[in-house]
Design an enzyme around this catalytic site. Structure first.
Site, PDB file in Angstrom:
ATOM      1  N   GLY A 132     -43.138  56.351   9.690  1.00 44.83           N
ATOM      2  CA  GLY A 132     -43.646  55.007   9.386  1.00 44.83           C
ATOM      3  C   GLY A 132     -42.851  54.360   8.266  1.00 44.83           C
ATOM      4  O   GLY A 132     -43.300  54.325   7.111  1.00 44.83           O
ATOM      5  N   GLU A 249     -31.599  62.067   8.987  1.00 46.99           N
ATOM      6  CA  GLU A 249     -31.574  61.259  10.212  1.00 46.99           C
ATOM      7  C   GLU A 249     -30.140  60.903  10.586  1.00 46.99           C
ATOM      8  O   GLU A 249     -29.738  61.005  11.737  1.00 46.99           O
ATOM      9  CB  GLU A 249     -32.397  59.986  10.008  1.00 46.99           C
ATOM     10  CG  GLU A 249     -32.515  59.138  11.270  1.00 46.99           C
ATOM     11  CD  GLU A 249     -33.543  58.014  11.165  1.00 46.99           C
ATOM     12  OE1 GLU A 249     -33.962  57.684  10.038  1.00 46.99           O
ATOM     13  OE2 GLU A 249     -33.925  57.483  12.218  1.00 46.99           O
ATOM     14  N   ASN A 378     -25.810  49.005  13.427  1.00 44.38           N
ATOM     15  CA  ASN A 378     -24.350  49.136  13.393  1.00 44.38           C
ATOM     16  C   ASN A 378     -23.707  48.148  12.423  1.00 44.38           C
ATOM     17  O   ASN A 378     -22.632  48.418  11.875  1.00 44.38           O
ATOM     18  CB  ASN A 378     -23.789  49.025  14.811  1.00 44.38           C
ATOM     19  CG  ASN A 378     -24.002  50.327  15.573  1.00 44.38           C
ATOM     20  OD1 ASN A 378     -24.696  51.226  15.083  1.00 44.38           O
ATOM     21  ND2 ASN A 378     -23.419  50.451  16.740  1.00 44.38           N
TER      22      ASN A 378
HETATM   23  C1  LIG Z   1     -35.221  52.715  19.677  1.00 49.59           C
HETATM   24  C2  LIG Z   1     -35.694  52.479  18.257  1.00 49.59           C
HETATM   25  C3  LIG Z   1     -36.526  53.396  17.646  1.00 49.59           C
HETATM   26  C4  LIG Z   1     -36.984  53.161  16.348  1.00 49.59           C
HETATM   27  N1  LIG Z   1     -37.845  54.082  15.773  1.00 49.59           N
HETATM   28  C5  LIG Z   1     -38.317  53.848  14.533  1.00 49.59           C
HETATM   29  C6  LIG Z   1     -39.267  54.758  13.939  1.00 49.59           C
HETATM   30  O1  LIG Z   1     -39.665  55.769  14.542  1.00 49.59           O
HETATM   31  N2  LIG Z   1     -39.732  54.482  12.698  1.00 49.59           N
HETATM   32  C7  LIG Z   1     -39.329  53.389  11.993  1.00 49.59           C
HETATM   33  O2  LIG Z   1     -39.785  53.215  10.868  1.00 49.59           O
HETATM   34  N3  LIG Z   1     -38.449  52.497  12.534  1.00 49.59           N
HETATM   35  C8  LIG Z   1     -37.943  52.705  13.786  1.00 49.59           C
HETATM   36  N4  LIG Z   1     -37.069  51.808  14.346  1.00 49.59           N
HETATM   37  C9  LIG Z   1     -36.762  50.569  13.625  1.00 49.59           C
HETATM   38  C10 LIG Z   1     -35.366  50.513  13.050  1.00 49.59           C
HETATM   39  O3  LIG Z   1     -35.231  51.382  11.961  1.00 49.59           O
HETATM   40  C11 LIG Z   1     -35.138  49.047  12.632  1.00 49.59           C
HETATM   41  O4  LIG Z   1     -35.159  48.266  13.832  1.00 49.59           O
HETATM   42  C12 LIG Z   1     -33.819  48.877  11.928  1.00 49.59           C
HETATM   43  O5  LIG Z   1     -33.859  49.458  10.652  1.00 49.59           O
HETATM   44  C13 LIG Z   1     -33.448  47.392  11.783  1.00 49.59           C
HETATM   45  O6  LIG Z   1     -34.489  46.689  11.204  1.00 49.59           O
HETATM   46  P1  LIG Z   1     -35.029  45.338  11.859  1.00 49.59           P
HETATM   47  O7  LIG Z   1     -35.281  45.585  13.306  1.00 49.59           O
HETATM   48  O8  LIG Z   1     -36.154  44.841  11.018  1.00 49.59           O
HETATM   49  O9  LIG Z   1     -33.815  44.323  11.775  1.00 49.59           O
HETATM   50  P2  LIG Z   1     -33.319  43.521  10.487  1.00 49.59           P
HETATM   51  O10 LIG Z   1     -33.139  44.462   9.343  1.00 49.59           O
HETATM   52  O11 LIG Z   1     -34.178  42.335  10.306  1.00 49.59           O
HETATM   53  O12 LIG Z   1     -31.885  43.072  10.974  1.00 49.59           O
HETATM   54  C14 LIG Z   1     -31.684  41.969  11.872  1.00 49.59           C
HETATM   55  C15 LIG Z   1     -30.201  41.813  12.095  1.00 49.59           C
HETATM   56  O13 LIG Z   1     -29.552  41.515  10.823  1.00 49.59           O
HETATM   57  C16 LIG Z   1     -28.556  42.490  10.549  1.00 49.59           C
HETATM   58  N5  LIG Z   1     -28.534  42.789   9.111  1.00 49.59           N
HETATM   59  C17 LIG Z   1     -29.597  43.057   8.319  1.00 49.59           C
HETATM   60  N6  LIG Z   1     -29.186  43.311   7.058  1.00 49.59           N
HETATM   61  C18 LIG Z   1     -27.827  43.196   7.048  1.00 49.59           C
HETATM   62  C19 LIG Z   1     -26.829  43.356   6.057  1.00 49.59           C
HETATM   63  N7  LIG Z   1     -27.132  43.690   4.803  1.00 49.59           N
HETATM   64  N8  LIG Z   1     -25.533  43.174   6.430  1.00 49.59           N
HETATM   65  C20 LIG Z   1     -25.202  42.843   7.713  1.00 49.59           C
HETATM   66  N9  LIG Z   1     -26.125  42.674   8.698  1.00 49.59           N
HETATM   67  C21 LIG Z   1     -27.423  42.872   8.387  1.00 49.59           C
HETATM   68  C22 LIG Z   1     -28.955  43.729  11.330  1.00 49.59           C
HETATM   69  O14 LIG Z   1     -27.846  44.551  11.619  1.00 49.59           O
HETATM   70  C23 LIG Z   1     -29.554  43.118  12.597  1.00 49.59           C
HETATM   71  O15 LIG Z   1     -28.543  42.783  13.513  1.00 49.59           O
HETATM   72  C24 LIG Z   1     -36.593  52.006  15.644  1.00 49.59           C
HETATM   73  C25 LIG Z   1     -35.741  51.081  16.262  1.00 49.59           C
HETATM   74  C26 LIG Z   1     -35.298  51.310  17.558  1.00 49.59           C
HETATM   75  C27 LIG Z   1     -34.398  50.292  18.203  1.00 49.59           C
END
Ligand SMILES: Cc1cc2nc3c(=O)[nH]c(=O)nc-3n(C[C@H](O)[C@H](O)[C@H](O)COP(=O)(O)OP(=O)(O)OC[C@H]3O[C@@H](n4cnc5c(N)ncnc54)[C@H](O)[C@@H]3O)c2cc1C
Length: 395
Positions: A132, A249, A378
Site C-alpha cells: 500500500g 523491488e 520509465n
Molecule cells: C501493473 C501495476 C501494478 C502496480 N502495483 C502497485 C502496488 O501493488 N502497490 C502500489 O502502491 N502501487 C502499485 N502500482 C502503482 C505504481 O507504483 C504507480 O503507478 C507509479 O509509481 C506511477 O505513479 P502514478 O501512476 O501516480 O503516476 P504519476 O507519478 O502521476 O506520473 C504520471 C506521469 O508523469 C511522469 N512523471 C512523474 N514524475 C516525473 C518526474 N519527476 N520526471 C519525469 N516524469 C515524471 C510519470 O513517468 C508518468 O508518465 C502499480 C502500477 C501498475 C501499472
C-alpha cells in the site's frame, strides 16, 4: 567476468532443471506467458497450488537466509534460478510481493517477534501480502502520501485511500505507508505499518485493467485499528524502511531478460502467412527479430555486469535502472511487432475463437505497458540514468 558457470553452479542448474521437468504443471495454460495480474479461469488457484509445490521442494525464496526457511542461495544461484524459471516458462508464484519485498524488508528491519510471526507464512504462501504505497495523488512522488495514522492508546487509527494495489483482493496483510506527523517535512513524518487486510474498515474494490484482468485494486481505510506493535522501524522514520522495500523491488523481477520471448516471436514468424509463404521468409522480418535477439543478449550481459559489481561487494549501480527501462521497453516493442506480424488476427483477444496462439500476443501487447509504470516509471528511470550515468544536472 567469466561467462562460464563453475561445476557447483552447473550442478545447481541441473538440479533445478530436473525438478522443473518433473514437476511443471501438466495443465499449464501457456496462452499469455504473463501470469502477473492475470486472473482468468482459476489461474490464481493454479498458481497457489504451484507455489505450495515449489515451497515444499525448497524452491521459493531461495536467496532468503536458511534460518528463515530459504536456501541461503548466493547471487549467482539466484540468477541461474531466474534464468531457469524463465526458460521453463514456469508459472509465477502467488506471493510475489511478499517474497520479493516484504519478507526481506522484515528480515532487515523487523523485531524478532515480527520475524517469527510473519516470515514463515510469507514463504509458504499461507499469508498473501500487498503493497500500500500509491495513492490517487501520490505515485512517483510517493512521499507526498496523505493516508493518516493517528495514535490512540496501543493502536493506530488509520484513514485514507490507496490505489493500484496489486493482489489486495487476495491479500491477508499489507505493508502500508501512512503519515504519522503531518507537520514534519514529507519524508520525515511517514511510518511503515503492517495492516491486517481482514480488519474492520478495510474495503477493497477491484480495478479492471486494459487486459480485462482484475489484478489490482483501490483500497479504502476507514477508522482501521492496528496494534502499535505492527510498526516496522521507528515512528515517523518509515521512509527508510520504504526505501529498503523499493531497493528489493527494483533489484527483483522487472529486469528479466526476454530471451524465451524472442524465440517465441521467431516461431510465430515461421507460422504466419505472408506473400504466399510465411513471414519468416521475408529478410526484413528476420532482420527485425535478430535486432530483438541482440537487444535481449545485450540486456543479459548488462545484468551480468551488475552481478560482477555485486560479487565484488560494490553497491548496485544504475544497471538496475537500465535493465528495467530497456527490458520493459524491449518487451513492449516485441509485443507490438507481433501485432504487425499477425495483421488482422491481432484484433482477436485472448481466448477468442480463431485467435492465433489463443490470443496470447494481443494480451501480451496490452500487459506489456504495466511494467513500464510500476517499480518507478520509465521516465523516472530516465532521470536516474541521466543523473547517475550521464552526469546531467537535475531537471
Ligand atoms: C501493473 C501495476 C501494478 C502496480 N502495483 C502497485 C502496488 O501493488 N502497490 C502500489 O502502491 N502501487 C502499485 N502500482 C502503482 C505504481 O507504483 C504507480 O503507478 C507509479 O509509481 C506511477 O505513479 P502514478 O501512476 O501516480 O503516476 P504519476 O507519478 O502521476 O506520473 C504520471 C506521469 O508523469 C511522469 N512523471 C512523474 N514524475 C516525473 C518526474 N519527476 N520526471 C519525469 N516524469 C515524471 C510519470 O513517468 C508518468 O508518465 C502499480 C502500477 C501498475 C501499472
Amino acid at each position: 567476468m567469466d561467462f562460464n558457470w563453475n561445476a557447483e553452479e552447473e550442478a545447481f542448474r541441473h538440479e533445478l532443471r530436473s525438478w522443473l521437468t518433473a514437476n511443471l504443471p501438466k495443465d499449464r495454460r501457456n496462452e499469455t506467458g504473463v501470469d502477473f495480474m492475470h486472473e482468468e479461469g482459476g489461474d490464481w488457484q493454479r498458481r497457489l497450488a504451484w507455489h505450495k509445490k515449489a515451497h515444499a521442494a525448497g524452491w521459493v525464496g531461495i536467496s532468503w537466509p536458511k534460518e528463515y526457511g530459504g536456501r541461503g542461495a548466493n547471487l549467482v544461484q539466484q540468477i541461474i534460478y531466474n534464468e531457469e524459471m524463465a526458460r521453463a516458462n514456469a508459472p509465477a508464484l502467488v506471493n510475489g510481493l511478499g517474497i520479493m519485498l516484504v519478507g526481506p524488508t522484515i528480515i532487515h528491519w523487523g523485531t524478532e517477534e515480527q520475524k517469527k510471526r510473519y516470515v514463515p507464512k510469507i514463504l509458504s504462501g499461507e499469508e498473501i501480502w500487498c503493497q500500500g504505497y500509491s495513492e490517487p495523488g501520490s505515485g512517483s512522488d510517493v512521499a507526498s502520501l496523505q493516508t493518516r495514522a493517528v495514535e490512540e492508546g496501543d493502536y493506530f487509527i488509520i484513514n485514507g485511500q490507496k490505489v493500484w494495489t496489486s493482489d489486495a483482493h487476495h491479500a491477508d496483510m499489507c505493508i502500508l505507508l501512512t503519515r504519522t506527523d503531518p507537520s514534519a517535512p514529507k519524508h520525515k513524518g511517514i511510518s511503515y505499518i503492517l495492516v491486517d487486510m481482514h480488519s474492520p474498515g478495510v474495503t477493497v474494490r477491484p480495478l479492471v485493467q486494459i487486459t480485462g484482468g482484475r489484478g489490482f485494486n483501490e483500497v479504502f481505510f476507514e477508522d482501521v485499528r492496528v496494534p502499535k506493535k505492527n510498526i516496522v522501524g521507528e515512528l515517523n522514520q518509515g521512509w527508510q524502511v520504504a526505501i529498503t522495500t523499493l531497493m528489493f523491488e527494483r533489484s527483483g523481477g522487472s529486469g528479466e531478460v526476454p530471451i524465451r520471448e524472442v524465440h517465441e516471436l521467431a516461431d510465430l514468424a515461421k507460422r504466419v502467412p505472408r506473400n504466399g509463404g510465411v513471414a519468416w521468409n521475408d529478410d526484413s522480418v528476420r532482420q527485425k527479430i535478430i535486432e530483438f535477439a541482440c537487444d535481449a543478449h545485450a540486456l543479459k550481459y548488462t545484468g551480468y555486469r551488475q552481478l560482477t559489481q555485486q560479487l565484488k561487494g560494490r553497491p548496485p549501480g544504475p544497471e538496475g535502472s537500465m535493465m528495467k527501462l530497456c527490458g520493459t521497453e524491449l518487451r513492449l516493442r516485441m509485443a507490438m511487432y507481433a501485432m504487425e506480424l499477425l495483421g488482422p488476427y491481432s484484433q482477436l483477444e485472448n481466448n477468442a475463437p480463431f485467435a492465433i496462439d489463443h490470443g496470447k500476443w494481443s494480451y501480451r501487447m496490452l500487459a506489456a505497458r504495466g511494467p513500464t509504470i510500476y517499480a518507478g516509471t520509465n521516465q523516472i528511470q530516465h532521470n536516474i540514468i541521466g543523473e547517475r550515468v550521464l552526469g546531467l544536472p537535475k531537471g
